[in-house]
Design a protein around this motif. Structure first.
Motif, PDB file in Angstrom:
ATOM      1  N   ILE A 118     -13.977   8.335  -0.042  1.00 51.89           N
ATOM      2  CA  ILE A 118     -13.108   7.291   0.509  1.00 51.89           C
ATOM      3  C   ILE A 118     -13.019   7.584   1.991  1.00 51.89           C
ATOM      4  CG2 ILE A 118     -10.809   6.264   0.526  1.00 51.89           C
ATOM      5  CD1 ILE A 118     -10.545   7.130  -2.434  1.00 51.89           C
ATOM      6  N   GLN A 119     -13.713   6.777   2.784  1.00 51.78           N
ATOM      7  CA  GLN A 119     -13.835   7.035   4.217  1.00 51.78           C
ATOM      8  C   GLN A 119     -12.583   6.619   4.980  1.00 51.78           C
ATOM      9  OE1 GLN A 119     -15.098   9.002   6.637  1.00 51.78           O
ATOM     10  NE2 GLN A 119     -17.062   8.494   5.724  1.00 51.78           N
ATOM     11  N   SER A 120     -11.966   5.503   4.569  1.00 55.37           N
ATOM     12  CA  SER A 120     -10.760   5.097   5.272  1.00 55.37           C
ATOM     13  C   SER A 120      -9.892   4.210   4.392  1.00 55.37           C
ATOM     14  CB  SER A 120     -11.105   4.393   6.599  1.00 55.37           C
ATOM     15  OG  SER A 120     -11.283   3.033   6.453  1.00 55.37           O
ATOM     16  N   VAL A 121      -8.603   4.342   4.619  1.00 56.94           N
ATOM     17  CA  VAL A 121      -7.588   3.487   4.005  1.00 56.94           C
ATOM     18  C   VAL A 121      -6.716   3.050   5.174  1.00 56.94           C
ATOM     19  CG1 VAL A 121      -5.661   3.338   2.395  1.00 56.94           C
ATOM     20  CG2 VAL A 121      -7.595   4.842   1.864  1.00 56.94           C
ATOM     21  N   ARG A 122      -6.692   1.744   5.445  1.00 57.14           N
ATOM     22  CA  ARG A 122      -5.896   1.286   6.575  1.00 57.14           C
ATOM     23  C   ARG A 122      -5.273  -0.063   6.261  1.00 57.14           C
ATOM     24  NH1 ARG A 122     -11.378   1.052   8.632  1.00 57.14           N
ATOM     25  NH2 ARG A 122     -11.987  -1.090   9.040  1.00 57.14           N
ATOM     26  N   GLY A 123      -4.281  -0.383   7.042  1.00 62.05           N
ATOM     27  CA  GLY A 123      -3.599  -1.652   6.874  1.00 62.05           C
ATOM     28  C   GLY A 123      -3.960  -2.598   7.990  1.00 62.05           C
ATOM     29  N   TYR A 124      -3.751  -3.861   7.706  1.00 67.36           N
ATOM     30  CA  TYR A 124      -3.871  -4.887   8.757  1.00 67.36           C
ATOM     31  C   TYR A 124      -3.027  -6.089   8.360  1.00 67.36           C
ATOM     32  CZ  TYR A 124      -7.331  -7.688   6.120  1.00 67.36           C
ATOM     33  OH  TYR A 124      -7.984  -8.458   5.183  1.00 67.36           O
ATOM     34  N   TYR A 180       1.803  -5.309   8.953  1.00 67.10           N
ATOM     35  CA  TYR A 180       0.625  -5.369   8.090  1.00 67.10           C
ATOM     36  C   TYR A 180       1.011  -5.827   6.685  1.00 67.10           C
ATOM     37  CZ  TYR A 180      -1.750  -2.462  11.627  1.00 67.10           C
ATOM     38  OH  TYR A 180      -2.291  -1.971  12.773  1.00 67.10           O
ATOM     39  N   THR A 181       0.113  -6.582   6.063  1.00 73.28           N
ATOM     40  CA  THR A 181       0.356  -7.084   4.714  1.00 73.28           C
ATOM     41  C   THR A 181      -0.820  -6.837   3.772  1.00 73.28           C
ATOM     42  OG1 THR A 181      -0.494  -9.261   5.338  1.00 73.28           O
ATOM     43  CG2 THR A 181       1.906  -8.904   5.532  1.00 73.28           C
ATOM     44  N   MET A 184      -0.581   8.381  -2.476  1.00 71.50           N
ATOM     45  CA  MET A 184       0.733   8.470  -1.835  1.00 71.50           C
ATOM     46  C   MET A 184       1.325   7.099  -1.506  1.00 71.50           C
ATOM     47  SD  MET A 184       0.068  11.709   0.724  1.00 71.50           S
ATOM     48  CE  MET A 184       1.322  11.152   1.836  1.00 71.50           C
ATOM     49  N   ILE A 185       0.468   6.122  -1.211  1.00 66.41           N
ATOM     50  CA  ILE A 185       0.996   4.824  -0.772  1.00 66.41           C
ATOM     51  C   ILE A 185       1.119   3.810  -1.912  1.00 66.41           C
ATOM     52  CG2 ILE A 185       0.228   5.144   1.604  1.00 66.41           C
ATOM     53  CD1 ILE A 185      -2.045   3.130   1.017  1.00 66.41           C
ATOM     54  N   TYR A 186       0.594   4.148  -3.082  1.00 68.27           N
ATOM     55  CA  TYR A 186       0.715   3.273  -4.258  1.00 68.27           C
ATOM     56  C   TYR A 186       1.369   4.022  -5.401  1.00 68.27           C
ATOM     57  CZ  TYR A 186      -2.213  -0.455  -2.408  1.00 68.27           C
ATOM     58  OH  TYR A 186      -2.703  -1.494  -1.660  1.00 68.27           O
ATOM     59  N   PRO A 204      -6.060  -5.770  -4.008  1.00 66.17           N
ATOM     60  CA  PRO A 204      -5.431  -7.036  -4.409  1.00 66.17           C
ATOM     61  C   PRO A 204      -3.961  -7.175  -4.043  1.00 66.17           C
ATOM     62  CG  PRO A 204      -5.961  -5.701  -6.341  1.00 66.17           C
ATOM     63  CD  PRO A 204      -6.528  -5.010  -5.150  1.00 66.17           C
ATOM     64  N   PHE A 205      -3.269  -6.064  -3.784  1.00 61.29           N
ATOM     65  CA  PHE A 205      -1.890  -6.169  -3.297  1.00 61.29           C
ATOM     66  C   PHE A 205      -1.586  -5.015  -2.362  1.00 61.29           C
ATOM     67  CE2 PHE A 205      -1.622  -4.283  -7.559  1.00 61.29           C
ATOM     68  CZ  PHE A 205      -0.896  -3.134  -7.337  1.00 61.29           C
ATOM     69  N   PHE A 206      -0.584  -5.241  -1.508  1.00 59.76           N
ATOM     70  CA  PHE A 206      -0.229  -4.292  -0.453  1.00 59.76           C
ATOM     71  C   PHE A 206       0.416  -3.041  -1.044  1.00 59.76           C
ATOM     72  CE2 PHE A 206       2.434  -3.175   3.389  1.00 59.76           C
ATOM     73  CZ  PHE A 206       1.360  -2.834   4.188  1.00 59.76           C
ATOM     74  N   ALA A 207       0.334  -1.959  -0.301  1.00 59.38           N
ATOM     75  CA  ALA A 207       0.873  -0.662  -0.714  1.00 59.38           C
ATOM     76  C   ALA A 207       2.370  -0.735  -1.014  1.00 59.38           C
ATOM     77  CB  ALA A 207       0.612   0.364   0.382  1.00 59.38           C
TER      78      ALA A 207
END
Length: 124
Positions: free
Chosen positions: A118-124, A61-62, A14-16, A46-49
């Motif tokens: 896939i346990q987690s997908v998060r931004g920072y 977040y980036t 969904m985010i890519y 390698p790159f942000f969503a």
């Protein structure tokens, strides 16, 4: 693609628009726990969503960070001579539906596992 091997892959899709390949990554962690029955691999994509959640944008977040847990570990080999980990991760399944994970770069690792999530997908 690598994420298609996991049943819990909807959020990343969904985010890519095009989920990136796992090349030239900063590998944050390779953690062995549960007496060797679980291995967690954590890394920055390698790159942000392309379409990040609104709260990621609001917080500035980036970077997209992923943690994958592998269970029913059948084999693990890890070798490194540096304290910063960068490399490529190749995730596939063999004919017996076993996860084969190969990490190459400043760290070399091979993991064979019966299952993964896939346990987690998060931004920072």
């Amino acid at each position: 693609m690598w994420y298609e091997h996991f049943t819990n892959n909807k959020f990343i899709s969904m985010i890519y628009t095009n989920v990136p390949s796992l090349k030239n990554l900063r590998i944050e962690k390779i953690e062995i726990s549960r007496e060797g029955d679980r291995i967690t691999v954590g890394f920055d994509l390698p790159f942000f969503a392309d379409e990040p959640p609104k709260k990621w944008l609001e917080r500035g977040y980036t970077t997209t960070y992923i943690e994958i847990d592998f269970f029913d570990i059948q084999e693990v080999n890890i070798k490194s001579s540096k304290n910063t980990y960068r490399g490529d991760i190749n995730i596939k399944k063999d004919e017996a539906d076993i996860f084969i994970v190969n990490i190459t770069g400043t760290i070399s690792a091979e993991i064979k596992a019966g299952s993964g999530i896939i346990q987690s997908v998060r931004g920072y």
